[in-house]
Write a protein that holds these residues in place. Sequence first.
Motif, PDB file in Angstrom:
ATOM      1  N   SER A  12       0.831  -1.201   0.000  1.00  0.00           N
ATOM      2  CA  SER A  12       0.000   0.000   0.000  1.00  0.00           C
ATOM      3  C   SER A  12       0.862   1.247   0.000  1.00  0.00           C
ATOM      4  CB  SER A  12      -0.937   0.002   1.214  1.00  0.00           C
ATOM      5  OG  SER A  12      -0.200   0.104   2.423  1.00  0.00           O
ATOM      6  N   VAL A  13       0.250   2.363  -0.389  1.00  0.00           N
ATOM      7  CA  VAL A  13       0.939   3.643  -0.531  1.00  0.00           C
ATOM      8  C   VAL A  13       0.178   4.694   0.271  1.00  0.00           C
ATOM      9  CG1 VAL A  13       1.806   5.354  -2.180  1.00  0.00           C
ATOM     10  CG2 VAL A  13       1.618   2.950  -2.867  1.00  0.00           C
ATOM     11  N   PRO A  14       0.883   5.569   1.005  1.00  0.00           N
ATOM     12  CA  PRO A  14       0.187   6.621   1.747  1.00  0.00           C
ATOM     13  C   PRO A  14      -0.485   7.621   0.810  1.00  0.00           C
ATOM     14  CG  PRO A  14       2.551   6.970   1.845  1.00  0.00           C
ATOM     15  CD  PRO A  14       2.348   5.630   1.208  1.00  0.00           C
ATOM     16  N   VAL A  15      -1.515   8.256   1.316  1.00  0.00           N
ATOM     17  CA  VAL A  15      -2.265   9.260   0.566  1.00  0.00           C
ATOM     18  C   VAL A  15      -2.060  10.622   1.214  1.00  0.00           C
ATOM     19  CG1 VAL A  15      -4.569  10.020  -0.157  1.00  0.00           C
ATOM     20  CG2 VAL A  15      -3.986   7.580  -0.183  1.00  0.00           C
ATOM     21  N   VAL A  16      -1.749  11.607   0.424  1.00  0.00           N
ATOM     22  CA  VAL A  16      -1.513  12.956   0.929  1.00  0.00           C
ATOM     23  C   VAL A  16      -2.779  13.491   1.610  1.00  0.00           C
ATOM     24  CG1 VAL A  16      -1.053  15.348   0.244  1.00  0.00           C
ATOM     25  CG2 VAL A  16       0.256  13.475  -0.779  1.00  0.00           C
ATOM     26  N   GLY A  19      -5.157   9.705   6.525  1.00  0.00           N
ATOM     27  CA  GLY A  19      -4.585   8.577   7.248  1.00  0.00           C
ATOM     28  C   GLY A  19      -4.815   7.267   6.534  1.00  0.00           C
ATOM     29  N   ASP A  20      -5.645   7.293   5.486  1.00  0.00           N
ATOM     30  CA  ASP A  20      -5.915   6.087   4.710  1.00  0.00           C
ATOM     31  C   ASP A  20      -4.746   5.779   3.785  1.00  0.00           C
ATOM     32  OD1 ASP A  20      -8.408   5.904   5.866  1.00  0.00           O
ATOM     33  OD2 ASP A  20      -9.411   6.980   4.241  1.00  0.00           O
ATOM     34  N   ARG A  21      -4.642   4.518   3.389  1.00  0.00           N
ATOM     35  CA  ARG A  21      -3.610   4.102   2.450  1.00  0.00           C
ATOM     36  C   ARG A  21      -4.257   3.504   1.201  1.00  0.00           C
ATOM     37  NH1 ARG A  21       1.522   4.042   4.769  1.00  0.00           N
ATOM     38  NH2 ARG A  21       2.311   2.619   3.159  1.00  0.00           N
ATOM     39  N   PHE A  22      -3.546   3.573   0.107  1.00  0.00           N
ATOM     40  CA  PHE A  22      -4.012   3.090  -1.187  1.00  0.00           C
ATOM     41  C   PHE A  22      -3.473   1.670  -1.386  1.00  0.00           C
ATOM     42  CE2 PHE A  22      -3.611   2.510  -5.770  1.00  0.00           C
ATOM     43  CZ  PHE A  22      -4.777   3.076  -6.273  1.00  0.00           C
ATOM     44  N   PRO A  23      -4.350   0.649  -1.363  1.00  0.00           N
ATOM     45  CA  PRO A  23      -3.873  -0.732  -1.541  1.00  0.00           C
ATOM     46  C   PRO A  23      -3.543  -1.001  -3.009  1.00  0.00           C
ATOM     47  CG  PRO A  23      -6.262  -0.705  -1.333  1.00  0.00           C
ATOM     48  CD  PRO A  23      -5.806   0.721  -1.178  1.00  0.00           C
ATOM     49  N   VAL A  24      -2.399  -1.610  -3.236  1.00  0.00           N
ATOM     50  CA  VAL A  24      -1.941  -1.822  -4.610  1.00  0.00           C
ATOM     51  C   VAL A  24      -2.431  -3.168  -5.128  1.00  0.00           C
ATOM     52  CG1 VAL A  24       0.065  -2.002  -6.129  1.00  0.00           C
ATOM     53  CG2 VAL A  24       0.096  -0.406  -4.192  1.00  0.00           C
ATOM     54  N   PRO A 144       4.145   9.398  -1.953  1.00  0.00           N
ATOM     55  CA  PRO A 144       2.726   9.432  -1.603  1.00  0.00           C
ATOM     56  C   PRO A 144       1.840   9.781  -2.794  1.00  0.00           C
ATOM     57  CG  PRO A 144       4.049  10.684  -0.034  1.00  0.00           C
ATOM     58  CD  PRO A 144       4.937  10.366  -1.181  1.00  0.00           C
ATOM     59  N   ILE A 145       0.621   9.280  -2.753  1.00  0.00           N
ATOM     60  CA  ILE A 145      -0.356   9.564  -3.803  1.00  0.00           C
ATOM     61  C   ILE A 145      -1.138  10.829  -3.453  1.00  0.00           C
ATOM     62  CG2 ILE A 145      -2.475   8.748  -4.923  1.00  0.00           C
ATOM     63  CD1 ILE A 145      -1.367   5.896  -4.544  1.00  0.00           C
ATOM     64  N   THR A 146      -1.181  11.759  -4.385  1.00  0.00           N
ATOM     65  CA  THR A 146      -1.973  12.979  -4.237  1.00  0.00           C
ATOM     66  C   THR A 146      -3.302  12.789  -4.957  1.00  0.00           C
ATOM     67  OG1 THR A 146       0.010  14.378  -4.149  1.00  0.00           O
ATOM     68  CG2 THR A 146      -2.072  15.453  -4.723  1.00  0.00           C
ATOM     69  N   PRO A 147      -4.445  12.948  -4.274  1.00  0.00           N
ATOM     70  CA  PRO A 147      -5.730  12.829  -4.967  1.00  0.00           C
ATOM     71  C   PRO A 147      -5.796  13.749  -6.179  1.00  0.00           C
ATOM     72  CG  PRO A 147      -6.070  12.862  -2.602  1.00  0.00           C
ATOM     73  CD  PRO A 147      -4.616  13.175  -2.826  1.00  0.00           C
ATOM     74  N   ALA A 148      -6.462  13.288  -7.229  1.00  0.00           N
ATOM     75  CA  ALA A 148      -6.462  13.993  -8.513  1.00  0.00           C
ATOM     76  C   ALA A 148      -6.918  15.441  -8.386  1.00  0.00           C
ATOM     77  CB  ALA A 148      -7.343  13.237  -9.504  1.00  0.00           C
ATOM     78  N   GLU A 149      -7.916  15.678  -7.539  1.00  0.00           N
ATOM     79  CA  GLU A 149      -8.455  17.036  -7.434  1.00  0.00           C
ATOM     80  C   GLU A 149      -7.480  17.995  -6.763  1.00  0.00           C
ATOM     81  OE1 GLU A 149     -10.054  14.565  -3.981  1.00  0.00           O
ATOM     82  OE2 GLU A 149      -9.762  14.319  -6.153  1.00  0.00           O
ATOM     83  N   GLN A 150      -6.442  17.474  -6.141  1.00  0.00           N
ATOM     84  CA  GLN A 150      -5.442  18.314  -5.474  1.00  0.00           C
ATOM     85  C   GLN A 150      -4.138  18.428  -6.257  1.00  0.00           C
ATOM     86  OE1 GLN A 150      -4.807  16.873  -1.438  1.00  0.00           O
ATOM     87  NE2 GLN A 150      -6.949  16.255  -1.253  1.00  0.00           N
ATOM     88  N   ALA A 151      -4.059  17.757  -7.389  1.00  0.00           N
ATOM     89  CA  ALA A 151      -2.767  17.609  -8.077  1.00  0.00           C
ATOM     90  C   ALA A 151      -2.474  18.716  -9.077  1.00  0.00           C
ATOM     91  CB  ALA A 151      -2.719  16.258  -8.773  1.00  0.00           C
ATOM     92  N   GLY A 152      -3.433  19.579  -9.373  1.00  0.00           N
ATOM     93  CA  GLY A 152      -3.180  20.653 -10.324  1.00  0.00           C
ATOM     94  C   GLY A 152      -3.177  20.159 -11.762  1.00  0.00           C
ATOM     95  N   ASP A 153      -2.488  20.901 -12.626  1.00  0.00           N
ATOM     96  CA  ASP A 153      -2.480  20.609 -14.062  1.00  0.00           C
ATOM     97  C   ASP A 153      -1.404  19.573 -14.375  1.00  0.00           C
ATOM     98  OD1 ASP A 153      -2.858  20.640 -16.774  1.00  0.00           O
ATOM     99  OD2 ASP A 153      -2.011  22.645 -17.090  1.00  0.00           O
ATOM    100  N   ILE A 154      -1.676  18.337 -14.013  1.00  0.00           N
ATOM    101  CA  ILE A 154      -0.705  17.264 -14.183  1.00  0.00           C
ATOM    102  C   ILE A 154      -0.314  17.084 -15.643  1.00  0.00           C
ATOM    103  CG2 ILE A 154      -0.559  14.731 -14.200  1.00  0.00           C
ATOM    104  CD1 ILE A 154       0.289  15.864 -11.580  1.00  0.00           C
TER     105      ILE A 154
END
Length: 231
Positions: A12-16, A19-24, A144-154
């Motif tokens: 799993s990977v932490p999420v910015v 406290g939840d983690r992203f299971p791979v 860490p994974i940044t949720p899409a809505e917080q990532a800006g103009d990727i």
Amino acid sequence: MSYVFSPAPVASVPVVGSGDRFPVHRIYCVGRNYEEHAKEMGFTGREPPFFFLKPADAIVVVNAGETGLLPYPSLTSNLHHEIELVVAIGKGGKNIKAADALQHIYGYAVGLDMTRRDLQNDMKKQGRPWCIGKGFDASAPIGPITPAEQAGDIAHAAIWLQINGADRQRSTVSQLIWNIAETIEHLSAAWELAPGDLIYTGTPEGVGAVVRGDTLEGGVDGLPTLRLSVV
């Protein structure tokens, strides 16, 4: 339910900001997806995208602001770095159209596709699968994974990697041969994507070798940087 031995922990990977983690679930990688990198590897043109996989437990998770440890793998004397934007899938599907692809993305992270280049090249020459060059232990460092809505103009973000403070790779995500949405369309035609999938989207030009003692620091604008020491 009982098992014959205890199952391994879920990768799993932490999420910015959570406290939840992203299971791979699975790790998909796109080969030669920046034009200048394709050229340095001896290829040109917009060839159809191709994919390879790494085991889910090949990740090396590095928390924001920390320096991770990257073990130098066995059997190689030519370990290469490949900095990549990683797409984290939050909604699965098959035959996803590019126009709908962004709806399936949970977030983004910075990753490294570490490659035992000598072993990969040997397998290519023999016409054999090159999993040994790509899918080895600790071959998929990730921040860490940044949720899409917080990532800006990727789609137009800068992507870069420094080795011991000196530039080694530098480009922009807009230089992808197959953009994020197109990649998801092609990938989901071959595999049914699932929540938890990670897609390493390809690396820019400038790939090269690292040795023990090197410090790698890479980033994509809008995401936490990834920093590791080779040990």
